[in-house]
Scaffold this active site. Structure first.
Site, PDB file in Angstrom:
ATOM      1  N   ASP A 254      -0.427 -25.008  15.948  1.00 12.23           N
ATOM      2  CA  ASP A 254      -1.749 -25.591  16.174  1.00 12.23           C
ATOM      3  C   ASP A 254      -2.454 -24.869  17.318  1.00 12.23           C
ATOM      4  OD1 ASP A 254      -3.290 -28.249  17.697  1.00 12.23           O
ATOM      5  OD2 ASP A 254      -3.709 -27.756  15.610  1.00 12.23           O
TER       6      ASP A 254
ATOM      7  N   LYS B 174      -6.092 -22.541  17.365  1.00  8.29           N
ATOM      8  CA  LYS B 174      -7.185 -22.751  18.320  1.00  8.29           C
ATOM      9  C   LYS B 174      -7.536 -21.472  19.079  1.00  8.29           C
ATOM     10  CE  LYS B 174      -6.090 -27.665  18.972  1.00  8.29           C
ATOM     11  NZ  LYS B 174      -5.545 -28.688  19.869  1.00  8.29           N
TER      12      LYS B 174
END
Length: 818
Positions: free
Chosen positions: A679, A683
């Site tokens: 994750d 980003k």
């Protein structure tokens, strides 16, 4: 017949020359008849000018420059010509280099360099590059001839910017081409006088050469091959949203090129203009792109203006005085003396009262112009009729150009308004009676800001009512609707915006009503009147309705919905989303989405992709738009990992901290999804793309946090057992950090175009040292924020803060449209 001209970047390296060869041979394979004009290798002309200057003062380091030039050409020979044939080519190039060295030795001996000699020196750039390409094509079996343009282009003796004798030149070009069917490889930039003296055609001379040959041969088209996708609406290095202009008129192109657009140069347009020959600007490194066609007329555009160009650095000279009012001949006297001394004037503005005349020039001419005018107007200054010569430097000029301005009112008002709203002062302005160009002079420090706000203002539409389609009514979607309802009066009163909820959908039910769904009871309306949820049907209905100023809000974590974004953009529907999938997949897909949104004039906003409600992406985009440049980005971008490492201390088991985070709901059901760093990778990848890097997911290097036994545990329960077994591994990490007075943080770093993610040990001087809870923190090190990075810190997750970020994106679209 087509005439192709290849610029310095196209001829600059082995790889670019291979691309050039491919273009030429590709056209021949299609049966097209072509001739090719070549510039010097990129940077070589400047090196030759410098070598001449060095030689004129007896500085023998000019030999080093010539050696560099020779080496560049030899490198290409070694790469693209068979070893057995190289010696002959080396000898041919060496012969030209020897001639150049002999010329420079002569300059060095007499300690003088004339304009005529300078022209001869710089001519070697095109002669070398064209010889090189001729030798390569010849070695590859292509029937081609080297054509020294000096044999056919006849000019006067105005060295440095010679005027072409078109009557003689056209006849000689036509006679030469009538005698041969071989591919002609032509030296750009140069010509010769009746006496055989070498001349140059001025700045952009190779473009001019291409145009001269195209006009003489009545070419079907002249192709200018460069390193950009045609003429852009603005300089893409300064305006992120700039896009290629498909077609443009000669008049528009002349205006844009005069005011700084450097894709082609004004003189090169004239021969083509006279013969009504189209000029197509193409990208050597993106041959599939159609580029820009410059023609007598252009296709009708949806935009009022065609493009914006600028000259970044100029000086403004102001001649004023009460004695000028009503006095004939002041302007004539002024511009006659400037012309006599070959001072180029970029822009002229005169007050209607005749009290002042101001004009823009290159800053390098400021001192000489001041001295010239003080001498020329010495008597008027002494009598007080002229107050003096005032020169203001550190200025820029922006030209807004377009045939469409003739048919629209309020263009000037819109331009001045958008600059005024952004605090940009206009120093001077000029507008011709043809209404083709409005030029404004501003302070140089505001150039990037001004270009961006003007571009955004003229290439996007306005509105005040937003029609919202919402997919995903879980925690984030529900919070968003509550916030929109709560702020309805505020938006109406202070933002002049009305949010009209016309579509709402969850995994089971969907409802679309063009008249609007009441926000106070949207849930009941959806459940009672809605149909079975089908995302494709929801999107198709949104497109079919074709409502003005539509926004599609994707508040899901669905991995498939982003596939509909492209169709939404094509239907002029903007998208806002906290869903990271679209922006963190393949770069090609990411770029296509952004290009399409830009092309269609819609917005694609995703502030909540990174940091939830934190102003991360907007801050980043703001810095870029204002001209800042990023050197490094660092971030703790996972609330889960932030919590874990903020609480992981010596004497505490890592497994206990992870278990605690899971109990508090910070982790996914399987904590390995968080601990993998994937994750975080998505980003930081998004941030990298936002600053202009072409990055793929596989370009992100993740330094594994977990030992292999933990990663491969078959169940979550087994995973925690393996964490217990591996306690010494984690204990060693934290003990080592604390021994140095440091702490552990899971940090994503983007620096030097590379991304690394993993646990790092950092000291007290690092901005991430003092952290607690599950906060996100991002640090931007830029050209402006170099010594003290810009740090953004706060909650990086949670339905309320994420919804507030989506809310802000919706309002931003409203402001943009209004």
């Amino acid at each position: 017949m087509k005439v192709l001209k290849f610029g310095g970047t196209s001829c600059g390296t082995t790889e670019s020359i291979q691309a050039v060869l491919g273009i030429i041979k590709g056209k021949q394979a299609k049966g097209e008849q072509v001739a090719a004009v070549f510039s010097a290798m990129g940077g070589v002309t400047n090196q030759l000018l410098k070598a001449g200057d060095l030689a004129s003062v007896g500085d023998t380091t000019y030999f080093d420059l010539i050696k560099e030039i020779e080496d560049r050409h030899f490198t290409v020979v070694r790469a693209l010509i068979d070893v057995k044939a190289q010696s002959k080519v080396f000898a041919n190039i060496r012969t030209i280099i020897n001639e150049l060295e002999d010329l420079l030795k002569g300059v060095s001996l007499i300690r003088e360099i004339s304009a005529r000699t300078s022209d001869l020196i710089v001519s070697f750039g095109e002669r070398l590059s064209t010889t090189l390409i001729h030798e390569i094509l010849h070695a590859q079996g292509v029937d081609c001839q080297f054509l020294d343009a000096r044999k056919v282009i006849r000019t006067d003796a105005n060295f440095g910017m010679a005027a072409v004798n078109f009557e003689v030149t056209n006849r000689q070009i036509q006679e030469h081409f009538a005698k041969t069917k071989s591919l002609q490889l032509i030296t750009g930039f140069i010509g010769s006088t009746e006496k055989g003296e070498t001349t140059t055609l001025g700045r952009g001379g190779s473009d001019y050469t291409g145009s001269i040959f195209g006009a003489a041969l009545d070419a079907e088209e002249i192709e200018i091959w460069t390193d950009v996708d045609g003429m852009m609406t603005a300089d893409p290095r300064k305006v992120k949203n700039a896009f290629t202009i498909p077609t443009i008129t000669y008049a528009e192109a002349m205006e844009l090129t005069h005011f700084g657009a450097k894709v082609i140069y004004p003189p090169s347009l004239q021969p083509a203009f006279t013969k009504n020959i189209p000029i197509r600007v193409l990208n050597t490194f993106n041959t599939d792109f159609v580029g820009t066609v410059v023609n007598r007329s252009a296709e009708t555009s949806e935009y009022i203006i065609t493009g914006i160009s600028s000259i970044d650095n100029l000086a403004l000279v102001n001649l004023q005085g009460s004695g000028m009012i009503g006095v004939a001949g002041v302007s004539a006297k002024l511009f006659t003396v400037l012309a006599k001394h070959k001072i180029s004037v970029i822009l002229i503005s005169q007050a209607s009262s005749e009290h002042s005349i101001c004009f823009a020039i290159e800053p390098s001419a400021s001192a000489s112009v001041k001295a010239l005018l003080e001498e020329e107007f010495k008597a008027e200054i002494a009598d007080g009729d002229v107050e003096g010569i005032d020169i203001q430097e550190n200025l820029s000029v922006i030209a807004v150009v377009g045939e469409g301005m003739r048919h629209h009112t309020g263009v000037s008002g819109k331009l001045f308004s958008v600059l005024g709203k952004n605090g940009i002062n206009i120093v001077a302005t000029a507008q011709g009676s043809s209404e083709l160009n409005i030029s404004v002079v501003i302070e140089k420090k505001d150039i990037s800001k001004a270009l961006n706000v003007i571009h955004d203002s003229f290439f996007f539409s306005q509105a005040k009512t937003l029609n919202l389609f919402l997919v995903g009514t879980g925690l984030i979607g529900k919070a968003l609707l509550e916030q929109l309802q709560g702020q309805e009066n505020y938006l109406s009163k202070y933002k002049a915006l009305k949010i009209n909820l016309v579509g709402v959908m969850n995994s089971k039910k969907m409802l679309i009503d063009a008249q609007g769904i009441p926000m106070e009871n949207w849930e009941e309306e959806r459940d009672s009147k809605g149909k079975t949820a089908e995302i494709w049907a929801f999107v198709e209905e949104a497109k079919r309705l074709n409502l003005p100023n539509s926004i599609f809000a994707d508040c899901t974590a669905n991995k498939e919905i982003h596939n509909y974004y492209l169709g939404l953009f094509e239907a002029n529907i903007s998208v806002v989303t906290p869903n990271k999938v679209a922006n963190s997949g393949r770069y090609e897909d990411y770029a296509l989405l952004h290009r399409t949104a830009l092309k269609k004039g819609v917005k694609f906003l995703y502030e909540t992709n990174v940091g939830a409600g934190l102003p991360v992406i907007n801050t980043l985009q703001g810095l870029i738009a204002s001209g800042d440049r990023f050197e490094k980005i660092e971030g703790v971008l996972s609330g889960t990992l932030s919590y874990i490492f903020n609480n992981f201390k010596a004497g505490v088991k890592f497994a206990d901290i992870v278990r605690e985070a899971k109990v508090k709901g910070y982790t996914e059901p399987d904590p390995r999804e968080d601990l993998s760093g994937m994750d975080v990778a998505r980003k930081i990848l998004i941030l990298g793309r936002e600053i202009g890097l072409r990055l793929e997911p596989e370009d992100v290097e993740i330094l594994k946090l977990l030992p292999e036994n933990c990663e491969k545990a078959p169940t979550v329960e087994d995973f925690f057992k393996e964490l217990e077994v591996s306690n010494s591994y984690f204990e060693a990490m934290v003990n080592e950090a604390e021994a140095k007075g440091e702490v552990l943080r899971f940090i994503a770093t983007l620096e030097n175009n590379k991304i690394t993610i993993g646990v790092r040990s950092i000291g007290k001087s690092h901005p991430f040292y003092m952290m607690d809870g599950a906060d996100n923190v991002i640090s931007f090190t830029t050209k402006r924020y170099h010594d003290r990075p810009l740090v953004i810190k706060g909650p990086g997750a949670g339905a309320e803060v994420t919804a507030s970020g989506v809310f802000a994106d919706i309002v931003a679209i409203g402001s943009y449209l209004a």
